[in-house]
Write a protein that holds these residues in place. Sequence first.
Motif, PDB file in Angstrom:
ATOM      1  N   PRO A   1     -48.088 -36.238  -9.459  1.00  0.00           N
ATOM      2  CA  PRO A   1     -48.010 -36.552  -8.019  1.00  0.00           C
ATOM      3  C   PRO A   1     -47.116 -37.847  -7.490  1.00  0.00           C
ATOM      4  O   PRO A   1     -47.194 -38.081  -6.627  1.00  0.00           O
ATOM      5  N   ASP A   2     -46.529 -38.494  -8.556  1.00  0.00           N
ATOM      6  CA  ASP A   2     -45.787 -39.743  -8.260  1.00  0.00           C
ATOM      7  C   ASP A   2     -44.339 -39.409  -8.085  1.00  0.00           C
ATOM      8  O   ASP A   2     -43.546 -40.028  -7.603  1.00  0.00           O
ATOM      9  N   LYS A   3     -44.018 -37.847  -8.256  1.00  0.00           N
ATOM     10  CA  LYS A   3     -42.618 -37.607  -7.898  1.00  0.00           C
ATOM     11  C   LYS A   3     -42.274 -37.612  -6.307  1.00  0.00           C
ATOM     12  O   LYS A   3     -43.169 -37.154  -5.635  1.00  0.00           O
ATOM     13  N   LEU A   4     -41.197 -38.116  -6.115  1.00  0.00           N
ATOM     14  CA  LEU A   4     -40.627 -38.399  -4.506  1.00  0.00           C
ATOM     15  C   LEU A   4     -40.141 -37.179  -3.816  1.00  0.00           C
ATOM     16  O   LEU A   4     -40.121 -36.982  -2.722  1.00  0.00           O
TER      17      LEU A   4
ATOM     18  N   SER B   1     -37.840 -29.609  -7.451  1.00  0.00           N
ATOM     19  CA  SER B   1     -37.043 -30.568  -8.231  1.00  0.00           C
ATOM     20  C   SER B   1     -35.859 -29.838  -8.417  1.00  0.00           C
ATOM     21  O   SER B   1     -35.417 -28.805  -8.040  1.00  0.00           O
ATOM     22  N   GLY B   2     -34.950 -30.579  -9.009  1.00  0.00           N
ATOM     23  CA  GLY B   2     -33.548 -30.317  -9.394  1.00  0.00           C
ATOM     24  C   GLY B   2     -33.594 -29.025 -10.231  1.00  0.00           C
ATOM     25  O   GLY B   2     -32.716 -28.112  -9.994  1.00  0.00           O
ATOM     26  N   THR B   3     -34.177 -29.081 -11.262  1.00  0.00           N
ATOM     27  CA  THR B   3     -34.322 -28.059 -12.233  1.00  0.00           C
ATOM     28  C   THR B   3     -34.745 -26.687 -11.271  1.00  0.00           C
ATOM     29  O   THR B   3     -34.129 -25.583 -11.542  1.00  0.00           O
ATOM     30  N   ALA B   4     -35.530 -26.675 -10.649  1.00  0.00           N
ATOM     31  CA  ALA B   4     -36.101 -25.318  -9.895  1.00  0.00           C
ATOM     32  C   ALA B   4     -35.009 -25.081  -8.954  1.00  0.00           C
ATOM     33  O   ALA B   4     -34.689 -23.895  -8.787  1.00  0.00           O
ATOM     34  N   ARG B   5     -33.920 -25.962  -8.361  1.00  0.00           N
ATOM     35  CA  ARG B   5     -32.975 -25.453  -7.431  1.00  0.00           C
ATOM     36  C   ARG B   5     -31.870 -24.908  -8.538  1.00  0.00           C
ATOM     37  O   ARG B   5     -31.364 -23.930  -7.935  1.00  0.00           O
TER      38      ARG B   5
ATOM     39  N   GLY C   1     -52.044 -35.590 -14.176  1.00  0.00           N
ATOM     40  CA  GLY C   1     -52.122 -34.981 -15.529  1.00  0.00           C
ATOM     41  C   GLY C   1     -50.960 -34.394 -15.938  1.00  0.00           C
ATOM     42  O   GLY C   1     -50.718 -33.897 -17.116  1.00  0.00           O
ATOM     43  N   LEU C   2     -50.382 -33.572 -14.994  1.00  0.00           N
ATOM     44  CA  LEU C   2     -49.079 -32.907 -15.294  1.00  0.00           C
ATOM     45  C   LEU C   2     -47.784 -33.934 -15.396  1.00  0.00           C
ATOM     46  O   LEU C   2     -47.942 -35.050 -15.105  1.00  0.00           O
ATOM     47  N   VAL C   3     -46.872 -33.367 -16.264  1.00  0.00           N
ATOM     48  CA  VAL C   3     -45.589 -34.116 -16.346  1.00  0.00           C
ATOM     49  C   VAL C   3     -44.425 -33.359 -15.759  1.00  0.00           C
ATOM     50  O   VAL C   3     -44.388 -33.649 -14.398  1.00  0.00           O
TER      51      VAL C   3
ATOM     52  N   GLY D   1     -61.218 -39.036  -1.589  1.00  0.00           N
ATOM     53  CA  GLY D   1     -60.282 -39.092  -0.455  1.00  0.00           C
ATOM     54  C   GLY D   1     -59.263 -38.149  -0.503  1.00  0.00           C
ATOM     55  O   GLY D   1     -59.585 -37.121  -1.082  1.00  0.00           O
ATOM     56  N   SER D   2     -58.138 -38.313   0.030  1.00  0.00           N
ATOM     57  CA  SER D   2     -56.929 -37.538  -0.045  1.00  0.00           C
ATOM     58  C   SER D   2     -56.558 -37.129  -1.342  1.00  0.00           C
ATOM     59  O   SER D   2     -56.632 -38.046  -2.291  1.00  0.00           O
ATOM     60  N   VAL D   3     -55.523 -36.044  -1.451  1.00  0.00           N
ATOM     61  CA  VAL D   3     -55.161 -35.610  -3.084  1.00  0.00           C
ATOM     62  C   VAL D   3     -53.944 -36.611  -2.922  1.00  0.00           C
ATOM     63  O   VAL D   3     -53.308 -36.958  -2.118  1.00  0.00           O
ATOM     64  N   PRO D   4     -53.600 -37.053  -4.309  1.00  0.00           N
ATOM     65  CA  PRO D   4     -52.297 -37.980  -4.510  1.00  0.00           C
ATOM     66  C   PRO D   4     -50.952 -37.036  -4.256  1.00  0.00           C
ATOM     67  O   PRO D   4     -50.949 -36.128  -5.008  1.00  0.00           O
ATOM     68  N   ASP D   5     -50.155 -37.771  -3.496  1.00  0.00           N
ATOM     69  CA  ASP D   5     -49.064 -37.058  -3.531  1.00  0.00           C
ATOM     70  C   ASP D   5     -47.653 -38.013  -2.767  1.00  0.00           C
ATOM     71  O   ASP D   5     -48.016 -38.430  -1.635  1.00  0.00           O
ATOM     72  N   ALA D   6     -46.953 -38.204  -3.412  1.00  0.00           N
ATOM     73  CA  ALA D   6     -45.707 -39.312  -3.364  1.00  0.00           C
ATOM     74  C   ALA D   6     -44.756 -38.718  -2.481  1.00  0.00           C
ATOM     75  O   ALA D   6     -43.670 -39.142  -2.337  1.00  0.00           O
ATOM     76  N   THR D   7     -44.786 -37.403  -2.332  1.00  0.00           N
ATOM     77  CA  THR D   7     -43.397 -36.918  -1.793  1.00  0.00           C
ATOM     78  C   THR D   7     -43.114 -37.366  -0.554  1.00  0.00           C
ATOM     79  O   THR D   7     -43.863 -37.360   0.409  1.00  0.00           O
TER      80      THR D   7
END
Lengths: 251, 251, 251, 251
Positions: A138-141, A145-149, A195-197, B165-171
Amino acid sequence: MSQSIRVAVLGAQGRMGSAACTAIEQAEDLELVARIGSSDHLEGAAEAGAQVVVDLTVPSVTKRNVLWAIENGIHAVVGATGWDEDSLAEVREALGGSPATGVLIAPNFAIGAVLTMRFAEAAARYYESAEIIEMHHPDKLDAPSGTARHTAAAIARGREAGGLGSVPDATEKDELGARGAVVDGVHVHAVRQRGLVAHEVVQFGGVGEQFQLRHDSFDRVSFMPGVLLGVREIASRPGLTVGLDGYMDLG
Amino acid sequence: MSQSIRVAVLGAQGRMGSAACTAIEQAEDLELVARIGSSDHLEGAAEAGAQVVVDLTVPSVTKRNVLWAIENGIHAVVGATGWDEDSLAEVREALGGSPATGVLIAPNFAIGAVLTMRFAEAAARYYESAEIIEMHHPDKLDAPSGTARHTAAAIARGREAGGLGSVPDATEKDELGARGAVVDGVHVHAVRQRGLVAHEVVQFGGVGEQFQLRHDSFDRVSFMPGVLLGVREIASRPGLTVGLDGYMDLG
Amino acid sequence: MSQSIRVAVLGAQGRMGSAACTAIEQAEDLELVARIGSSDHLEGAAEAGAQVVVDLTVPSVTKRNVLWAIENGIHAVVGATGWDEDSLAEVREALGGSPATGVLIAPNFAIGAVLTMRFAEAAARYYESAEIIEMHHPDKLDAPSGTARHTAAAIARGREAGGLGSVPDATEKDELGARGAVVDGVHVHAVRQRGLVAHEVVQFGGVGEQFQLRHDSFDRVSFMPGVLLGVREIASRPGLTVGLDGYMDLG
Amino acid sequence: MSQSIRVAVLGAQGRMGSAACTAIEQAEDLELVARIGSSDHLEGAAEAGAQVVVDLTVPSVTKRNVLWAIENGIHAVVGATGWDEDSLAEVREALGGSPATGVLIAPNFAIGAVLTMRFAEAAARYYESAEIIEMHHPDKLDAPSGTARHTAAAIARGREAGGLGSVPDATEKDELGARGAVVDGVHVHAVRQRGLVAHEVVQFGGVGEQFQLRHDSFDRVSFMPGVLLGVREIASRPGLTVGLDGYMDLG
């Protein structure tokens, strides 16, 4: 007995570079002869007798590194992103004066991601429906993703080659946007979960059946087999190759 | 030897009603005594000695059917949707005059969908992240599915009970909407794919782990065990019950 | 403002113990007051004012540690395995003299594994078929895993409670043993694959449908939320509790 | 406007044959000109002007049917199994006298199963670990499935081409046989579950990653796109082809 291949890593202090150093040291047929960091001279690689450099630096310096390697007749396996057509043209021109030298520029060294894209393109022509679900920490901005595109683009090429039109979708009411992004006509969903990568699922559907491709990257070490594949093959692949699949035997 | 339960099906000519007739006929402990279609009189069910009616009709007539059943002291297992609070209040009032009669109103007879919702609520408090992916055939008109919306609400209740609280999401960048719908704070993704019927995946994530619930409905016959469960249990459950989980032992 | 809970870790130098120390230090409501290794005196935990000890030692010393904690009125959260009925009886007797003290003995601190077992038992009564697939790294010495065996036992209890007989299986010819192990009447399959850590899939099947539970443990840190849950709850749970599910709200 | 292809189905009364008749009738570019059952004369197909026969009969008569078709200059798309090398040699010889005629003998018409096998062979060389899980309805008599055996053989070929040795597996203790069957060095697991039809999962693992292929066949209609592909392509593929992949563009 065959001699080991002498390798220098550029960007050796970064996370990818450091993982690459470890992987090269552990490979019996490779020898790590130099770790070049941002404050070191490139000449250190040449002086150490490197036959191949692995460039895992940043977009701002990667082109300079590659041109230097070509000038010195050293093969270059390059993971840095940000290459545009003009830069690739410069590399091709430089290689003209060093025809035995190889350069591999691979935006993605995960063999599983490369397989997913290639197989997705081949399978796409046989299925009426195709969707992509990519899942990351969840830290991805950015999403998707580029791979999905890139995978969506590959599916679109496969569908076109097979003469398929739009995917079937009768949705009339979706005010919350549950159907996700549409990239090149393919719906792409992005999950963000602690937990996911980095994970990608490609689902194809036809009457009475489903076909799926899935790649899970649990750790950055999963990129190392692709780096080592590049290092081992590059001497027999002179010229510029873009994409790791150019080095793979995908029948 | 115990006697079999005598059952009439209302809406016997519809797809669900017809499947219910078949399931009841195949069950050794049940006896199908009447198939009531839209042009038949309800009295046919009473005259045939039905102890339980299974109502699989449409919203416009289901309330009238249930009130008739209560008046005749016949238990009613009801699959029709469209019940509002006022209608439920009418049913409760009618049951006041017939305290031994049971009414079960179940918007979803798929036991697996009920399990998914219940377990999702219980698990939600233990995980930082939670997302839902629902997948259906491409002829479905709305997204996300009602079941996915109910599941999102269940997860939200679980998270609140657990003080999350809220789910984490840095998007920061998702101009195409790949992150999907947000229902009660939970991201919901809708896949539409030829060959699929009705499927729901609930994914929970915490540091270093993932927990998943998945229900696949391949055929409408998957609703029948829930209908039969209702028919078998209703005599011992007087009064109004909303939701099949009220009849299940989910301890 | 509430005071933080004072915690000592026994077995602090092991892999689990060291991870527990890190997790306790990072929790705002907990204070790590002592790290007791195999060469340290237990008294160090008491002198440091520990209210709870987390015992992550080995079977040969864990009982001694727990009895010492009870004697000192310190709660004990215990991850070590190898407890038999006689040892549990000793603990219960010791607790008789210290009624306010709590002891939690949990063979598995992964919340997802506990949820999988509990939900598997509850779901089992509703499905004709049930199978387990456990997947681990290829360095694991035994198959199937202990968690899979416990899950099979839980499914067997659920099936018995629901009055189900044997699972359907018409296999007549399987000379290579593809149908896997049978544990308490449930088929269990063990996959060993590089890149995996510890994963369990439980599949239930009925006519026209499938219901699945899946737990993926990617890293040993996934056990820490269970340890912290035990530490936080134990003061309000005097006496002996076996199994983390006794502390969880699985309504 | 192009003319439609004239097709006769042999074995038209069987389950597969009957599904094929329906599929051909629904295809705009195909015309069903004869349904030949076990009591009908083959000549009916020729008299109806069939350009292609689809043979979905049984092993005892399929060779006779194919030789008859070749003699009449009619292409044959053949799904019946049980062909041995001697029979194939007879077909090749007969085709020598009719060089424009095509014969396709395909043991599996499910495109997804063909893709799974082909992609599994291509991917196998890149991964240290590979296992197969096949899942079917519980009325299946044999385990593992023929498709899973063929896939294991394909993986073994891929591993050999990539110079890989045995899969890693430290299992020392598995008295119940949880590790499943070993086919050509690949572990194969067979799940039997009510509600399922025919499903195959191929899992590959390397350090830090997993790659998966999955095919789900929910209904026998999923074989029809493969049959139709054969019918449409056969006129441009004279001679004998074994395996549907010979007609697919798998680049």
